[in-house]
Every structure is written in structure tokens, then in C-alpha cells.
Motif scaffolding. Structure first.
Motif, PDB file in Angstrom:
ATOM      1  N   LEU A 120       0.824  -1.200   0.000  1.00  0.00           N
ATOM      2  CA  LEU A 120       0.000   0.000   0.000  1.00  0.00           C
ATOM      3  C   LEU A 120       0.862   1.256   0.000  1.00  0.00           C
ATOM      4  CD1 LEU A 120      -2.871  -1.174   2.363  1.00  0.00           C
ATOM      5  CD2 LEU A 120      -2.916  -0.902  -0.104  1.00  0.00           C
ATOM      6  N   SER A 121       2.024   1.166   0.608  1.00  0.00           N
ATOM      7  CA  SER A 121       2.924   2.311   0.655  1.00  0.00           C
ATOM      8  C   SER A 121       3.493   2.630  -0.734  1.00  0.00           C
ATOM      9  CB  SER A 121       4.063   2.011   1.637  1.00  0.00           C
ATOM     10  OG  SER A 121       4.599   3.194   2.153  1.00  0.00           O
ATOM     11  N   VAL A 122       3.950   1.592  -1.461  1.00  0.00           N
ATOM     12  CA  VAL A 122       4.503   1.878  -2.803  1.00  0.00           C
ATOM     13  C   VAL A 122       3.390   2.343  -3.747  1.00  0.00           C
ATOM     14  CG1 VAL A 122       6.454   0.276  -2.567  1.00  0.00           C
ATOM     15  CG2 VAL A 122       4.423  -0.471  -3.736  1.00  0.00           C
ATOM     16  N   MET A 123       2.176   1.805  -3.551  1.00  0.00           N
ATOM     17  CA  MET A 123       1.066   2.258  -4.398  1.00  0.00           C
ATOM     18  C   MET A 123       0.715   3.705  -4.098  1.00  0.00           C
ATOM     19  SD  MET A 123      -1.479  -0.994  -4.569  1.00  0.00           S
ATOM     20  CE  MET A 123      -2.324  -0.502  -6.049  1.00  0.00           C
ATOM     21  N   ARG A 156      -6.290   3.680 -23.401  1.00  0.00           N
ATOM     22  CA  ARG A 156      -5.023   3.129 -23.902  1.00  0.00           C
ATOM     23  C   ARG A 156      -3.846   3.465 -23.008  1.00  0.00           C
ATOM     24  NH1 ARG A 156      -2.342   6.547 -28.566  1.00  0.00           N
ATOM     25  NH2 ARG A 156      -2.977   8.647 -27.994  1.00  0.00           N
ATOM     26  N   PHE A 157      -3.990   4.463 -22.133  1.00  0.00           N
ATOM     27  CA  PHE A 157      -2.926   4.806 -21.194  1.00  0.00           C
ATOM     28  C   PHE A 157      -2.579   3.633 -20.275  1.00  0.00           C
ATOM     29  CE2 PHE A 157      -0.102   7.672 -19.223  1.00  0.00           C
ATOM     30  CZ  PHE A 157      -0.216   7.600 -17.849  1.00  0.00           C
ATOM     31  N   VAL A 158      -3.470   2.631 -20.166  1.00  0.00           N
ATOM     32  CA  VAL A 158      -3.190   1.458 -19.324  1.00  0.00           C
ATOM     33  C   VAL A 158      -1.919   0.751 -19.804  1.00  0.00           C
ATOM     34  CG1 VAL A 158      -4.566  -0.221 -20.621  1.00  0.00           C
ATOM     35  CG2 VAL A 158      -4.277  -0.492 -18.166  1.00  0.00           C
ATOM     36  N   GLN A 159      -1.618   0.866 -21.108  1.00  0.00           N
ATOM     37  CA  GLN A 159      -0.427   0.216 -21.655  1.00  0.00           C
ATOM     38  C   GLN A 159       0.869   0.758 -21.043  1.00  0.00           C
ATOM     39  OE1 GLN A 159      -1.374  -0.667 -26.251  1.00  0.00           O
ATOM     40  NE2 GLN A 159      -1.983   1.368 -25.583  1.00  0.00           N
ATOM     41  N   PHE A 160       0.803   1.977 -20.572  1.00  0.00           N
ATOM     42  CA  PHE A 160       1.953   2.627 -19.950  1.00  0.00           C
ATOM     43  C   PHE A 160       2.500   1.792 -18.790  1.00  0.00           C
ATOM     44  CE2 PHE A 160       4.363   6.391 -18.912  1.00  0.00           C
ATOM     45  CZ  PHE A 160       4.478   6.391 -17.538  1.00  0.00           C
ATOM     46  N   ILE A 210      -8.910   4.183   2.140  1.00  0.00           N
ATOM     47  CA  ILE A 210      -9.968   5.171   1.890  1.00  0.00           C
ATOM     48  C   ILE A 210     -10.127   5.390   0.390  1.00  0.00           C
ATOM     49  CG2 ILE A 210     -10.638   7.593   2.198  1.00  0.00           C
ATOM     50  CD1 ILE A 210      -9.118   7.527   4.872  1.00  0.00           C
ATOM     51  N   ILE A 211      -8.991   5.483  -0.317  1.00  0.00           N
ATOM     52  CA  ILE A 211      -9.030   5.734  -1.752  1.00  0.00           C
ATOM     53  C   ILE A 211      -9.743   4.595  -2.484  1.00  0.00           C
ATOM     54  CG2 ILE A 211      -7.563   5.825  -3.809  1.00  0.00           C
ATOM     55  CD1 ILE A 211      -5.612   7.558  -2.114  1.00  0.00           C
ATOM     56  N   PHE A 212      -9.390   3.349  -2.173  1.00  0.00           N
ATOM     57  CA  PHE A 212     -10.029   2.218  -2.842  1.00  0.00           C
ATOM     58  C   PHE A 212     -11.530   2.214  -2.596  1.00  0.00           C
ATOM     59  CE2 PHE A 212      -6.610   0.490  -4.847  1.00  0.00           C
ATOM     60  CZ  PHE A 212      -5.606  -0.046  -4.051  1.00  0.00           C
ATOM     61  N   SER A 213     -11.902   2.432  -1.334  1.00  0.00           N
ATOM     62  CA  SER A 213     -13.335   2.429  -0.992  1.00  0.00           C
ATOM     63  C   SER A 213     -14.065   3.517  -1.768  1.00  0.00           C
ATOM     64  CB  SER A 213     -13.538   2.670   0.505  1.00  0.00           C
ATOM     65  OG  SER A 213     -12.668   1.892   1.250  1.00  0.00           O
ATOM     66  N   GLY A 214     -13.452   4.704  -1.788  1.00  0.00           N
ATOM     67  CA  GLY A 214     -14.085   5.834  -2.468  1.00  0.00           C
ATOM     68  C   GLY A 214     -14.292   5.579  -3.948  1.00  0.00           C
ATOM     69  N   LEU A 215     -13.294   4.985  -4.604  1.00  0.00           N
ATOM     70  CA  LEU A 215     -13.396   4.739  -6.045  1.00  0.00           C
ATOM     71  C   LEU A 215     -14.483   3.723  -6.362  1.00  0.00           C
ATOM     72  CD1 LEU A 215      -9.656   4.688  -7.132  1.00  0.00           C
ATOM     73  CD2 LEU A 215     -11.340   6.478  -7.516  1.00  0.00           C
ATOM     74  N   ILE A 216     -14.589   2.708  -5.524  1.00  0.00           N
ATOM     75  CA  ILE A 216     -15.634   1.706  -5.752  1.00  0.00           C
ATOM     76  C   ILE A 216     -17.014   2.351  -5.595  1.00  0.00           C
ATOM     77  CG2 ILE A 216     -16.676  -0.411  -4.814  1.00  0.00           C
ATOM     78  CD1 ILE A 216     -13.771  -1.301  -4.173  1.00  0.00           C
ATOM     79  N   VAL A 219      -1.360  -5.935  -8.842  1.00  0.00           N
ATOM     80  CA  VAL A 219      -2.543  -5.115  -8.573  1.00  0.00           C
ATOM     81  C   VAL A 219      -2.556  -3.793  -9.353  1.00  0.00           C
ATOM     82  CG1 VAL A 219      -3.609  -3.786  -6.697  1.00  0.00           C
ATOM     83  CG2 VAL A 219      -2.935  -6.122  -6.313  1.00  0.00           C
ATOM     84  N   LYS A 220      -1.370  -3.282  -9.707  1.00  0.00           N
ATOM     85  CA  LYS A 220      -1.277  -1.934 -10.263  1.00  0.00           C
ATOM     86  C   LYS A 220      -2.049  -1.763 -11.574  1.00  0.00           C
ATOM     87  CE  LYS A 220       0.345   2.257 -10.566  1.00  0.00           C
ATOM     88  NZ  LYS A 220       0.023   3.310  -9.616  1.00  0.00           N
ATOM     89  N   ILE A 221      -1.857  -2.713 -12.498  1.00  0.00           N
ATOM     90  CA  ILE A 221      -2.500  -2.555 -13.807  1.00  0.00           C
ATOM     91  C   ILE A 221      -4.027  -2.627 -13.693  1.00  0.00           C
ATOM     92  CG2 ILE A 221      -2.720  -3.487 -16.136  1.00  0.00           C
ATOM     93  CD1 ILE A 221       0.177  -4.383 -15.944  1.00  0.00           C
ATOM     94  N   PRO A 222      -4.590  -3.607 -12.978  1.00  0.00           N
ATOM     95  CA  PRO A 222      -6.047  -3.587 -12.810  1.00  0.00           C
ATOM     96  C   PRO A 222      -6.549  -2.304 -12.163  1.00  0.00           C
ATOM     97  CG  PRO A 222      -5.172  -5.704 -12.129  1.00  0.00           C
ATOM     98  CD  PRO A 222      -4.005  -4.832 -12.419  1.00  0.00           C
ATOM     99  N   MET A 223      -5.773  -1.752 -11.225  1.00  0.00           N
ATOM    100  CA  MET A 223      -6.196  -0.510 -10.581  1.00  0.00           C
ATOM    101  C   MET A 223      -6.249   0.630 -11.610  1.00  0.00           C
ATOM    102  SD  MET A 223      -4.472   1.619  -7.449  1.00  0.00           S
ATOM    103  CE  MET A 223      -3.710   3.016  -8.230  1.00  0.00           C
ATOM    104  N   GLN A 224      -5.224   0.726 -12.446  1.00  0.00           N
ATOM    105  CA  GLN A 224      -5.186   1.784 -13.456  1.00  0.00           C
ATOM    106  C   GLN A 224      -6.293   1.580 -14.489  1.00  0.00           C
ATOM    107  OE1 GLN A 224      -3.586   4.570 -13.544  1.00  0.00           O
ATOM    108  NE2 GLN A 224      -2.418   4.151 -11.712  1.00  0.00           N
ATOM    109  N   PHE A 225      -6.516   0.331 -14.857  1.00  0.00           N
ATOM    110  CA  PHE A 225      -7.595   0.017 -15.791  1.00  0.00           C
ATOM    111  C   PHE A 225      -8.928   0.491 -15.221  1.00  0.00           C
ATOM    112  CE2 PHE A 225      -9.815  -2.217 -19.029  1.00  0.00           C
ATOM    113  CZ  PHE A 225     -10.913  -2.822 -18.428  1.00  0.00           C
ATOM    114  N   PHE A 226      -9.120   0.249 -13.937  1.00  0.00           N
ATOM    115  CA  PHE A 226     -10.353   0.643 -13.258  1.00  0.00           C
ATOM    116  C   PHE A 226     -10.514   2.167 -13.253  1.00  0.00           C
ATOM    117  CE2 PHE A 226     -13.899   0.213 -10.575  1.00  0.00           C
ATOM    118  CZ  PHE A 226     -13.787   1.062  -9.492  1.00  0.00           C
ATOM    119  N   ILE A 227      -9.435   2.872 -12.922  1.00  0.00           N
ATOM    120  CA  ILE A 227      -9.507   4.337 -12.851  1.00  0.00           C
ATOM    121  C   ILE A 227      -9.769   4.930 -14.240  1.00  0.00           C
ATOM    122  CG2 ILE A 227      -8.161   6.431 -12.360  1.00  0.00           C
ATOM    123  CD1 ILE A 227      -6.742   4.834 -10.163  1.00  0.00           C
TER     124      ILE A 227
END
Lengths: 37, 561
Positions: free
Chosen positions: B47-50, B72-76, B183-189, B277-285
Motif C-alpha cells: 500500500l505504501s509503494v502504491m 489506452r494509457f493502461v499500456q503505460f 480510503i481511496i479504494f473504498s471511495g473509487l468503488i 494489482v497496479k495494472i487492474p487498478m489503473q484500468f479501473f480508474i
């Protein structure tokens, strides 16, 4: 098998899982894109 | 912003600060101040590195990109999992076993003092400025949306972060980041659920995704190879790999996070989980941005999302022209809305002929809206020649403040603040640790007592906090901010990574060879960027390769002599 060798194999498996998941995601997003295009 | 929004916002922010100060109350040596006594478990590392990487720019710019450009920015981020594997294999054991405080400390043992100091200075320069951008970005947008002067939002964010970072160091940073990310994850969902529930009756998530897809917003993968194209799978995997490898492997703001782990295993687990976890998170955002686009197919969007420039138009000489264009836009929007309903129904009925007709109708309506929007942008430029005509960063916040229920909007605004604070805190902590360990302790006061180092650490954190606030206040507009931060990174990361890659993989190379190679490589990268030789992601690869090749050449020439 030595403990250190078992340990090394576990990490190799973990790395393979991470890379495998990346490949899975690329395929998933590609078909996701095609499905909704 | 309603009263409930302000209450949620202020409670969340004060809660985080109090929590950070409380959790770090017994910090009294460098190990505790910079590395949390090396005791943290893998999920803390994760969670710290994220939180360190996902600044407010992620939550402002990414949905805006999803809205305007698609996902397409997910490819980054496709290079990130590969980078995590390499870091786990090579970097983590090296740093942990030597029990270093900073990544650059390792370089003195491997090469020499001048290489260590040069690399540390490159880092300080890059991180110091990019930390300023990381505060400036949300301050600019929040000031527009909350109608508060940007100076105050910048100083407010900066001071909040300095409060717990100066006092508690890494412990405060890591513990607050854990809470922030939850808090951030909860808020986005919650936002995702609200967006879908606010769509018209008969339009569910599946229909919304179909509409987004037909509008070209779900173009996740691009297989074309073009060195000048910013986002395709090749620049993402190859260029992105080098960028993420350098960022996570050599940038102290990230290295400092996983050095707090209680063991090599915990560091590795945290980083590998980040790779999952990072790529699915970015895909979601990014998808949230695409869903906001669909929402605005059925609801009137602003013709231009930056309220500051619109206010200037309404109060200026071109108010009448703007008013006329706004009326035309409303008419065009109605056509968009009807075309969207037709398309959604045709897709549900699986009638291909009708789908094609409806798609053409929607495309024509999009073009008409786009033309009117372009005219408004030209009017904005005429009214204010120095106006920023890129309103990407305001799209998501506009949706949040106008369409989310009371309280949830406040939570989302708090999330923007928290993301900014999380990144800034890591940045400040890393700037302070590099300053104290690599410069102050190494060059000025090599043997002094623990209390003086803690005091120097706190003063250093304070100084860098002021520097970052100052650079944020004086930062001029840099276009798309998520790009600006990554361009800045790409200018320095390649060289820094090249030094570390040489250290790990070219065992025969000595200090002077890599030192001079790094200087030449850095100059070349800056020139390449200035002359726009290639898209910025490739600069990481170029910088890294140049350092390694030049170091090998210099070493072999010096060896022959």
C-alpha cells in the motif's frame, strides 16, 4: 531438496505467476476491447 | 460543495494527520525516522509503494484521459510487473543485505564516493521539482473547483503533509499511506457504483461499456509500433519497463518504502503484489473516465470543464458569443443523447444494420459537439491568450462536485488531497534521507550523535517541504500534468538506472568509468529531449543503455592504457 533450493524455486514460481498474470491481462484487455468495439 | 462534503473532507484530513503523528510518537533514531525500524509487513509495503506512485495526478488526469482519449494509457504500466520481478531478483537483496538507508549509499561501496554523490544529486534535482508538480497539480484543480485561491490550497496541502512527515518520518508516512489507500479504494468503488446507478433506466453497465466502446474509449491495446507514438504496447512494455525499473529500483522515494520491510521476503512480496494489482487498478480508474463519458452522453456536460476560464468568458467582452455557443451546444447535446439511446437499444436488440446507422448518427453528433467546443476554446484563447485550453484535469472533479450525493463528493475531494499528500510525504522523506545520509552525514558530519542526526533529518524535511511548496507556487502550466511528471522522470531515470544496472550486471566496471559515462549520457538525454528526437518513454532506455555502453568502452580503453 535443500531448503535454499526449494526457496529459490518458490520465488521463481512467484515471478512466473506475476509475468503470467501480465500476459493474461494483455489478452483479456484485447478481447475486452474487441467485444465492446 | 455542500456542508456534508466539507465535514467529510475536514474530518478525513484531520484524522489522517492525527493518526500519522500518533503512530510515529516514539521515533528517536535514523533507523526509525527513515526506515521505520525495518519492521513493516508486505501489505504495508504494497500500500505504501502504491500510495507513493499514485499521486493526485493519477486520480485527476487518468479519468480525464479515459474520458477524452480512452483507456489506452493502461499500456503505460505493462512494463511494471516485469520491473518488479527484476527488482526482487537484483535490487532488494543488495539493498537489504548491506542495510543501507538510501539506494545511493550502495553505490559508494560498489564504485566510489563521486558516483554516489553525483547520482544522489541527480535524484534530488528530479524529485525536488517533481514533488512540486505533484502538489501544484491538485492545488490548481482544487482551487478552481472549491473557489479558493491556489496559493492557499497549495500551502494547505504542503503544511498538512509537513506536519506529520517532519515529526514522524517514515513511520508516519507509511502508516498514513496504509489508511489513505484503504480510503481511496473504498471511495473509487463507491464512485463506480454511483455512476452506474445514475445512468438512465434501461442503460446498465454492459450497455454503458458498449457505448463507450463504440465511441472508441475502450481502445486498451494498440499493437502498432511507432517510436513517436506515446501509448502503444511496445512503448509500454519496453520503455515503460525501463521507466518503472528506474523509478522503483533507484528512486529513493520508492526504495525507502520497501527498505522498511522486516525482511527480503516481505519486501519482495509487497513489490510482487504491486506488480499484480497496479495494472487492474489503473484500468479501473481509466474506465471510470470512460463511464463518466457515457454519463455525459445522457446528461448535459459543460462545454468546457475549467470553471475559471468559463467565468472569465461570462464576465468578459465575449459573453454574448459564449452564450450563443452554449445554446448551440445544448441542442447538439440533445442530439447526442437521442443518438445514444438509439444506439444502446440497437445493441440490445442485436440488430447490426440499426447499430451501424445509430453509430453513424452518434458519431455525427459527437463531431457537431466537438466543433462547438473547439469554437469555445478559440473564444477562451481570444479572451485570455495565456489560458490553459486543456481541461482534462477538471473533468472528473466537475462530475464529482456536480453529480455525486452529499458527503460522497466530499470523500472524493478528500481522496484527491490524500493521494497528493501520500506522494508528497514519500517524496519529502526521501529527499531528507538522501540529503542527510548521502550528503550531510557523508561529507559534513561523519561522526556525531543520534540526536543531531534526527534534528538534521527534521530540518531537512522541513526545508524540502518549503522548497516543494515554493516550486509548486511558481510552477507554470505544463500541459497534461501526468505527462509532465513522467517526462521529468524520463529525463533522469535512464541515467540513474544505467549506473545501478552497471553496478549489478557489469561487475568489472569501476567508479570513474561509470561516473564519466553517466555525465555524458545525461547530457545526451537532455539534448535528445530538447530536440524531440523520440517519444519520452524511450529516453529511459536510451539513458540506461548509453551509461552501460559508455562505461564499458571507457573501462576497456583505460584498461588497455
Amino acid at each position: 531438496m535443500e531448503a535454499s533450493a526449494r526457496n529459490k524455486n518458490k520465488w521463481i514460481l512467484a515471478y512466473a505467476l506475476v509475468i503470467g498474470f501480465l500476459v493474461f491481462q494483455i489478452v483479456f484487455y484485447y478481447f475486452f476491447m474487441l467485444h465492446y468495439k | 460543495m455542500r456542508t456534508a462534503d466539507w465535514v467529510v473532507l475536514l474530518l478525513t484530513l484531520s484524522g489522517i494527520v492525527i493518526y500519522g503523528v500518533w503512530k510515529s510518537r516514539k521515533t528517536n533514531d535514523l533507523d526509525g525516522y527513515f526506515l521505520a525500524n525495518r519492521r513493516l509487513p508486505w501489505y504495508h509495503i504494497l500500500l505504501s509503494v502504491m500510495a507513493t506512485q499514485a499521486s493526485a495526478i493519477t486520480f485527476l488526469s487518468a479519468p480525464g484521459l479515459g474520458y477524452s482519449d480512452g483507456i489506452r494509457f493502461v499500456q503505460f504500466y505493462f512494463g511494471l510487473p516485469l520491473a518488479m520481478v527484476v527488482i526482487c531478483m537484483a535490487f532488494v537483496p543488495a539493498f537489504h543485505n548491506l542495510k543501507v538507508f538510501t539506494a545511493y549509499e550502495y553505490l559508494e561501496g560498489r564504485f566510489d564516493l563521486k558516483t554516489r554523490s553525483f547520482t544522489a544529486l541527480l535524484f534530488l534535482l528530479q524529485r525536488g521539482v517533481s514533488n512540486g508538480i505533484s502538489i501544484y497539480a491538485p492545488s490548481l484543480v482544487l482551487s478552481a473547483v472549491l473557489n479558493i485561491d491556489i496559493t492557499y490550497t497549495t500551502i494547505f496541502i504542503g503544511c498538512l503533509v509537513m506536519l506529520y512527515t517532519v515529526y514522524g518520518g517514515t513511520k508516519a508516512v507509511s502508516h498514513t499511506q496504509l489508511l489513505q489507500m484503504l480510503i481511496i479504494f473504498s471511495g473509487l468503488i463507491i464512485v463506480a457504483i454511483v455512476i452506474v446507478t445514475k445512468l438512465p433506466e434501461g442503460i446498465g453497465l454492459n450497455s454503458a461499456l458498449h457505448l463507450a466502446g463504440k465511441a472508441g474509449k475502450l481502445n486498451a491495446i494498440d499493437f502498432s509500433f511507432d517510436l513517436n507514438d506515446k501509448y502503444n504496447i511496445w512503448s509500454g512494455i519496453i520503455g515503460g519497463f525501463f521507466l518503472q525499473l528506474s523509478y522503483f529500483g533507484t528512486d529513493q522515494s520508492q526504495v525507502g518504502r520497501y527498505l522498511t520491510a522486516r525482511s527480503v521476503t516481505q519486501s519482495r512480496l509487497g513489490l510482487l503484489m504491486n506488480g499484480l494489482v497496479k495494472i487492474p487498478m489503473q484500468f479501473f480508474i481509466l474506465s471510470l473516465g470512460a463511464l463518466v463519458f457515457v454519463f455525459y452522453l445522457f446528461n448535459q456536460p459543460p462545454v468546457f470543464f475549467n470553471p475559471v476560464e468559463i467565468n472569465k468568458l461570462n464576465q468578459g467582452a465575449y459573453q454574448k458569443e459564449y452564450s450563443n455557443l452554449e445554446s448551440e451546444f445544448t441542442v447538439a447535446q440533445e442530439e447526442r443523447r437521442l443518438a445514444s439511446f438509439d444506439l444502446a437499444k440497437a445493441i440490445q436488440d442485436q440488430d447490426q444494420q440499426t447499430v451501424q446507422k445509430a453509430e453513424s448518427r452518434l458519431s455525427a453528433a459527437e463531431d457537431a459537439s466537438g466543433e462547438i467546443r473547439q469554437e469555445v476554446i478559440e473564444l477562451i484563447m481570444t479572451n485570455n491568450p495565456s489560458a490553459d485550453t486543456n481541461d482534462n484535469n477538471y473533468i472528473f472533479l466537475d462530475f464529482v462536485t456536480h453529480h455525486l450525493p452529499a458527503g460522497i463528493a466530499g470523500l472524493l475531494i478528500a481522496i484527491i488531497f490524500l493521494a497528493s499528500m501520500g506522494s508528497m510525504a514519500s517524496g519529502l522523506n526521501s529527499l531528507a534521507s538522501t540529503t542527510v545520509v548521502d550528503l550531510y552525514k557523508r561529507h559534513v558530519h561523519q561522526d556525531t550523535d543520534r540526536k543531531e542526526y534526527i534534528s538534521a533529518s527534521r530540518w531537512s524535511t522541513f526545508f524540502w517541504g518549503l522548497f516543494c511548496i515554493a516550486s509548486a507556487l511558481f510552477a507554470s502550466r505544463l500541459g497534461n500534468l501526468i505527462e509532465a511528471v513522467n517526462i521529468l522522470g524520463s529525463l533522469f531515470y535512464g541515467t540513474i538506472l544505467g549506473v545501478f544496472a552497471t553496478a549489478f550486471f557489469l561487475k568489472s566496471i569501476r567508479g570513474s568509468a561509470v561516473f564519466y559515462a553517466a555525465i555524458v549520457a545525461e547530457l545526451f538525454v537532455i539534448l535528445a529531449w530538447w530536440n524531440e528526437l523520440t517519444a519520452f518513454l524511450w529516453l529511459n532506455l536510451i539513458g540506461c543503455a548509453l551509461v552501460m555502453i559508455l562505461a564499458t568502452l571507457i573501462h576497456s580503453i583505460a584498461g588497455r592504457r
